[in-house]
Design a protein around this motif. Structure first.
Motif, PDB file in Angstrom:
ATOM      1  N   HIS A  46      40.206  33.797  55.979  1.00 45.98           N
ATOM      2  CA  HIS A  46      39.260  34.915  55.860  1.00 45.98           C
ATOM      3  C   HIS A  46      39.549  35.610  54.533  1.00 45.98           C
ATOM      4  CE1 HIS A  46      37.669  35.220  60.063  1.00 45.98           C
ATOM      5  NE2 HIS A  46      38.708  34.428  60.259  1.00 45.98           N
ATOM      6  N   CYS A  47      38.501  35.998  53.834  1.00 47.76           N
ATOM      7  CA  CYS A  47      38.745  36.713  52.583  1.00 47.76           C
ATOM      8  C   CYS A  47      37.650  37.735  52.344  1.00 47.76           C
ATOM      9  CB  CYS A  47      38.836  35.746  51.400  1.00 47.76           C
ATOM     10  SG  CYS A  47      39.489  36.601  49.937  1.00 47.76           S
ATOM     11  N   SER A  48      38.081  38.948  52.009  1.00 45.94           N
ATOM     12  CA  SER A  48      37.107  40.000  51.705  1.00 45.94           C
ATOM     13  C   SER A  48      36.705  39.950  50.236  1.00 45.94           C
ATOM     14  CB  SER A  48      37.697  41.373  52.059  1.00 45.94           C
ATOM     15  OG  SER A  48      38.929  41.523  51.394  1.00 45.94           O
ATOM     16  N   SER A  49      37.329  39.063  49.459  1.00 44.95           N
ATOM     17  CA  SER A  49      36.967  38.933  48.043  1.00 44.95           C
ATOM     18  C   SER A  49      35.992  37.777  47.855  1.00 44.95           C
ATOM     19  CB  SER A  49      38.206  38.701  47.189  1.00 44.95           C
ATOM     20  OG  SER A  49      38.934  39.899  47.091  1.00 44.95           O
ATOM     21  N   ASN A  50      35.445  37.752  46.668  1.00 42.98           N
ATOM     22  CA  ASN A  50      34.339  36.829  46.452  1.00 42.98           C
ATOM     23  C   ASN A  50      34.467  36.120  45.102  1.00 42.98           C
ATOM     24  OD1 ASN A  50      32.135  35.874  47.831  1.00 42.98           O
ATOM     25  ND2 ASN A  50      30.702  37.399  47.003  1.00 42.98           N
ATOM     26  N   CYS A  51      35.674  35.666  44.783  1.00 38.23           N
ATOM     27  CA  CYS A  51      35.911  35.023  43.487  1.00 38.23           C
ATOM     28  C   CYS A  51      34.952  33.833  43.332  1.00 38.23           C
ATOM     29  CB  CYS A  51      37.355  34.546  43.402  1.00 38.23           C
ATOM     30  SG  CYS A  51      38.529  35.866  43.739  1.00 38.23           S
ATOM     31  N   LEU A  52      34.348  33.752  42.173  1.00 31.78           N
ATOM     32  CA  LEU A  52      33.273  32.767  41.990  1.00 31.78           C
ATOM     33  C   LEU A  52      33.745  31.325  42.164  1.00 31.78           C
ATOM     34  CD1 LEU A  52      31.649  35.178  41.032  1.00 31.78           C
ATOM     35  CD2 LEU A  52      30.897  33.856  39.060  1.00 31.78           C
ATOM     36  N   TYR A  53      35.037  31.071  41.855  1.00 34.48           N
ATOM     37  CA  TYR A  53      35.533  29.691  41.825  1.00 34.48           C
ATOM     38  C   TYR A  53      36.025  29.187  43.183  1.00 34.48           C
ATOM     39  CZ  TYR A  53      39.460  32.854  41.066  1.00 34.48           C
ATOM     40  OH  TYR A  53      40.332  33.908  41.160  1.00 34.48           O
ATOM     41  N   LEU A 144      53.563  35.612  44.773  1.00 31.63           N
ATOM     42  CA  LEU A 144      52.754  34.823  43.838  1.00 31.63           C
ATOM     43  C   LEU A 144      51.380  35.460  43.683  1.00 31.63           C
ATOM     44  CD1 LEU A 144      53.365  31.216  45.290  1.00 31.63           C
ATOM     45  CD2 LEU A 144      54.579  32.320  43.405  1.00 31.63           C
ATOM     46  N   LEU A 145      51.015  35.729  42.463  1.00 35.51           N
ATOM     47  CA  LEU A 145      49.700  36.315  42.181  1.00 35.51           C
ATOM     48  C   LEU A 145      49.266  35.798  40.810  1.00 35.51           C
ATOM     49  CD1 LEU A 145      47.661  38.570  43.259  1.00 35.51           C
ATOM     50  CD2 LEU A 145      48.835  40.098  41.694  1.00 35.51           C
ATOM     51  N   ARG A 146      48.442  34.774  40.818  1.00 33.06           N
ATOM     52  CA  ARG A 146      48.012  34.229  39.520  1.00 33.06           C
ATOM     53  C   ARG A 146      47.109  35.233  38.805  1.00 33.06           C
ATOM     54  NH1 ARG A 146      46.088  27.968  40.477  1.00 33.06           N
ATOM     55  NH2 ARG A 146      48.103  27.092  41.058  1.00 33.06           N
ATOM     56  N   PHE A 147      47.219  35.280  37.468  1.00 34.18           N
ATOM     57  CA  PHE A 147      46.262  36.134  36.734  1.00 34.18           C
ATOM     58  C   PHE A 147      44.974  35.365  36.472  1.00 34.18           C
ATOM     59  CE2 PHE A 147      49.369  34.693  33.434  1.00 34.18           C
ATOM     60  CZ  PHE A 147      48.527  33.945  32.621  1.00 34.18           C
ATOM     61  N   GLU A 148      44.990  34.072  36.664  1.00 32.83           N
ATOM     62  CA  GLU A 148      43.846  33.144  36.622  1.00 32.83           C
ATOM     63  C   GLU A 148      43.321  32.874  35.208  1.00 32.83           C
ATOM     64  OE1 GLU A 148      43.742  31.870  39.411  1.00 32.83           O
ATOM     65  OE2 GLU A 148      43.909  33.354  41.009  1.00 32.83           O
ATOM     66  N   THR A 149      43.122  33.908  34.406  1.00 28.45           N
ATOM     67  CA  THR A 149      42.749  33.750  32.994  1.00 28.45           C
ATOM     68  C   THR A 149      43.171  35.019  32.264  1.00 28.45           C
ATOM     69  OG1 THR A 149      40.962  33.532  31.373  1.00 28.45           O
ATOM     70  CG2 THR A 149      40.392  34.612  33.447  1.00 28.45           C
ATOM     71  N   SER A 150      43.541  34.870  30.993  1.00 32.37           N
ATOM     72  CA  SER A 150      43.952  36.048  30.226  1.00 32.37           C
ATOM     73  C   SER A 150      42.770  36.688  29.506  1.00 32.37           C
ATOM     74  CB  SER A 150      45.029  35.651  29.207  1.00 32.37           C
ATOM     75  OG  SER A 150      44.490  34.689  28.315  1.00 32.37           O
ATOM     76  N   ASP A 151      41.578  36.135  29.694  1.00 34.19           N
ATOM     77  CA  ASP A 151      40.399  36.709  29.036  1.00 34.19           C
ATOM     78  C   ASP A 151      39.818  37.796  29.950  1.00 34.19           C
ATOM     79  OD1 ASP A 151      37.958  35.755  26.900  1.00 34.19           O
ATOM     80  OD2 ASP A 151      37.408  36.966  28.628  1.00 34.19           O
ATOM     81  N   PRO A 152      39.845  39.074  29.518  1.00 33.30           N
ATOM     82  CA  PRO A 152      39.438  40.157  30.413  1.00 33.30           C
ATOM     83  C   PRO A 152      37.994  40.022  30.905  1.00 33.30           C
ATOM     84  CG  PRO A 152      40.528  41.033  28.448  1.00 33.30           C
ATOM     85  CD  PRO A 152      40.326  39.576  28.218  1.00 33.30           C
ATOM     86  N   GLU A 153      37.112  39.599  30.015  1.00 33.68           N
ATOM     87  CA  GLU A 153      35.695  39.477  30.378  1.00 33.68           C
ATOM     88  C   GLU A 153      35.492  38.368  31.423  1.00 33.68           C
ATOM     89  OE1 GLU A 153      33.820  41.790  29.221  1.00 33.68           O
ATOM     90  OE2 GLU A 153      32.144  40.935  30.353  1.00 33.68           O
ATOM     91  N   LEU A 154      36.089  37.226  31.128  1.00 29.59           N
ATOM     92  CA  LEU A 154      35.980  36.084  32.053  1.00 29.59           C
ATOM     93  C   LEU A 154      36.600  36.450  33.407  1.00 29.59           C
ATOM     94  CD1 LEU A 154      35.103  33.095  32.294  1.00 29.59           C
ATOM     95  CD2 LEU A 154      37.356  32.434  31.444  1.00 29.59           C
ATOM     96  N   HIS A 155      37.730  37.145  33.354  1.00 31.86           N
ATOM     97  CA  HIS A 155      38.402  37.548  34.585  1.00 31.86           C
ATOM     98  C   HIS A 155      37.478  38.410  35.432  1.00 31.86           C
ATOM     99  CE1 HIS A 155      41.162  39.598  37.316  1.00 31.86           C
ATOM    100  NE2 HIS A 155      42.022  38.627  37.098  1.00 31.86           N
ATOM    101  N   ARG A 156      36.883  39.404  34.783  1.00 35.56           N
ATOM    102  CA  ARG A 156      36.016  40.325  35.534  1.00 35.56           C
ATOM    103  C   ARG A 156      34.837  39.572  36.149  1.00 35.56           C
ATOM    104  NH1 ARG A 156      35.619  45.798  35.650  1.00 35.56           N
ATOM    105  NH2 ARG A 156      36.850  46.206  33.789  1.00 35.56           N
ATOM    106  N   ASN A 157      34.259  38.654  35.378  1.00 32.24           N
ATOM    107  CA  ASN A 157      33.120  37.896  35.915  1.00 32.24           C
ATOM    108  C   ASN A 157      33.529  37.016  37.086  1.00 32.24           C
ATOM    109  OD1 ASN A 157      31.384  38.915  34.068  1.00 32.24           O
ATOM    110  ND2 ASN A 157      31.628  37.204  32.618  1.00 32.24           N
ATOM    111  N   LEU A 158      34.617  36.283  36.902  1.00 34.77           N
ATOM    112  CA  LEU A 158      34.996  35.300  37.925  1.00 34.77           C
ATOM    113  C   LEU A 158      35.546  35.956  39.178  1.00 34.77           C
ATOM    114  CD1 LEU A 158      36.723  32.519  35.795  1.00 34.77           C
ATOM    115  CD2 LEU A 158      34.400  32.560  36.696  1.00 34.77           C
ATOM    116  N   ARG A 159      36.156  37.134  38.998  1.00 36.34           N
ATOM    117  CA  ARG A 159      36.777  37.783  40.156  1.00 36.34           C
ATOM    118  C   ARG A 159      35.885  38.871  40.736  1.00 36.34           C
ATOM    119  NH1 ARG A 159      41.650  36.172  42.220  1.00 36.34           N
ATOM    120  NH2 ARG A 159      41.333  38.049  43.414  1.00 36.34           N
TER     121      ARG A 159
END
Ligand code: SAM
Ligand code: SF4
Ligand code: FES
Length: 335
Positions: A46-53, A144-159
């Protein structure tokens, strides 16, 4: 040219042979032939988040949702412990049913059942500093908590709107509370180029991580990124070797995603400096429902069967399984 920029040049040229040779020298220096094991337990999808990937994102209505009850978690830990596992990684979606009180109870019980001998690693997403502090007091050792990408814009979009800054603040909280801290990223996210992968590697180094988990991004057909191209495993292998060279003492798993993309993906990561494997000890009946990406391996196998399989695989690359709980060295040097 600094040492690191020389390696970065080789990375950009795709010179895997040189990079992996240097990475393997360092791996042997710091870890010998050992490949450490972590038992992975996927307690809830179950996840309350909606990461695009992610295949188990909130809006994927085709997922059959499950939660393990506490007894199932303890049964999996007990059998892993009797088989020799000394680290248990509890991973799940951001599930409010597994609130901090419940997670603390579970951590305490695992510590009790294993006589304090097993390390408990949590991977439950972004929480408040107070929640992390409570989990630490309950006995959790690592997070463990991946940052997934160091690009702030991409991060905001994907997460789905969550900022990179928020994620880095969570990692900072974890470190300051004394957790052995792990983070990392996916390789091949849409919009990523080689320079961004290098920035990811630099960020992993700056964060002085004890554990660095990376793996190929594998597009899931039931997500908004379904049509993204699949980047070949080679990019992940190059990044693995670079991480070993730039963060020589970090624990780096050969991840399931690599083994799912290519049958020998984990072995190839091990040849590029990875030194950890994570057999999935979740009950077999729930494994098919924790599909972050398609083609995930070991769905029909009991995790304990996987340990035998992994022993054979590491032998083929001249290494051996090591059941030591292998705490992070970076944190001890910082202390
Ligand atoms: N919910 C927690 C979180 O997001 O940190 C932990 C579980 S999450 C499913 C674990 C990791 O799975 C993420 O950090 C992400 O890197 C990886 N992941 C998710 N979707 C993926 C995909 N399509 N391909 C490869 N890895 C994926
Ligand atoms: Fe939830 Fe983690 Fe998947 Fe994001 S990556 S949707 S937080 S399980
Ligand atoms: Fe699971 Fe080989 S590692 S069957």
């Amino acid at each position: 040219m600094s040492d690191i920029s020389r390696w970065e040049e080789l990375f950009l040229q795709g010179r895997l042979d040189e990079l992996s040779a240097a990475a393997m020298d360092l791996t042997r220096t710091h870890f010998g032939d050992s490949v450490f094991l972590r038992g992975l337990l996927e307690y809830s999808n179950h996840c309350s988040s909606n990461c695009l990937y992610c295949g188990i994102r909130r809006d994927n209505s085709r997922v059959e949702r499950y939660r393990l009850d506490d007894r199932m978690i303890y049964a999996a830990v007990d059998s892993g412990f009797s088989r020799g596992l000394r680290t248990f990684v509890l991973q799940g979606g951001e599930d409010p049913e597994f609130g901090t009180d419940r997670m603390c109870r579970i951590v305490r019980e695992i510590k009790k059942r294993t006589g304090g001998m097993a390390a408990v690693t949590l991977s439950c997403g972004i929480l408040s500093r107070e929640d992390y502090a409570a989990l630490k007091s309950a006995g959790a050792d690592r997070y463990l908590l991946r940052f997934e990408t160091s690009d702030p814009e991409l991060h905001r979009n994907l997460r789905d709107g969550v900022s990179l800054e928020r994620r880095l603040k969570a990692l900072d909280d974890l470190r300051n509370l004394g957790f052995q801290t792990g983070s990392g990223f996916m390789v091949g996210l849409p919009g990523e180029d080689d320079e961004l992968v290098l920035r990811n590697i630099r960020l992993a180094r700056e964060l002085e991580l004890d554990m660095i988990g990376i793996g190929p991004f594998i597009p899931h057909p039931q997500t908004p990124l379904a049509e993204s191209p699949q980047v070949p495993l080679e990019k992940t292998l190059l990044a693995t070797a670079m991480l070993r060279i730039t963060c020589p003492k970090a624990h780096i798993p050969a991840t399931t995603a690599a083994g799912s993309l290519e049958p020998d993906g984990r072995e190839r990561m091990l040849r590029c400096g990875a030194n950890v494997l994570m057999p999935n000890i979740s009950p077999v009946e729930v494994k098919p429902h924790y599909m972050l990406y398609p083609g995930k391996i070991c769905l029909d196998e009991d995790g304990l069967h996987c340990i035998g399989c992994l022993a054979g695989r590491v032998a083929l690359v001249g290494r051996k399984l090591d059941f030591d709980r292998a705490d992070g060295r970076v944190i001890h040097e910082r202390a």
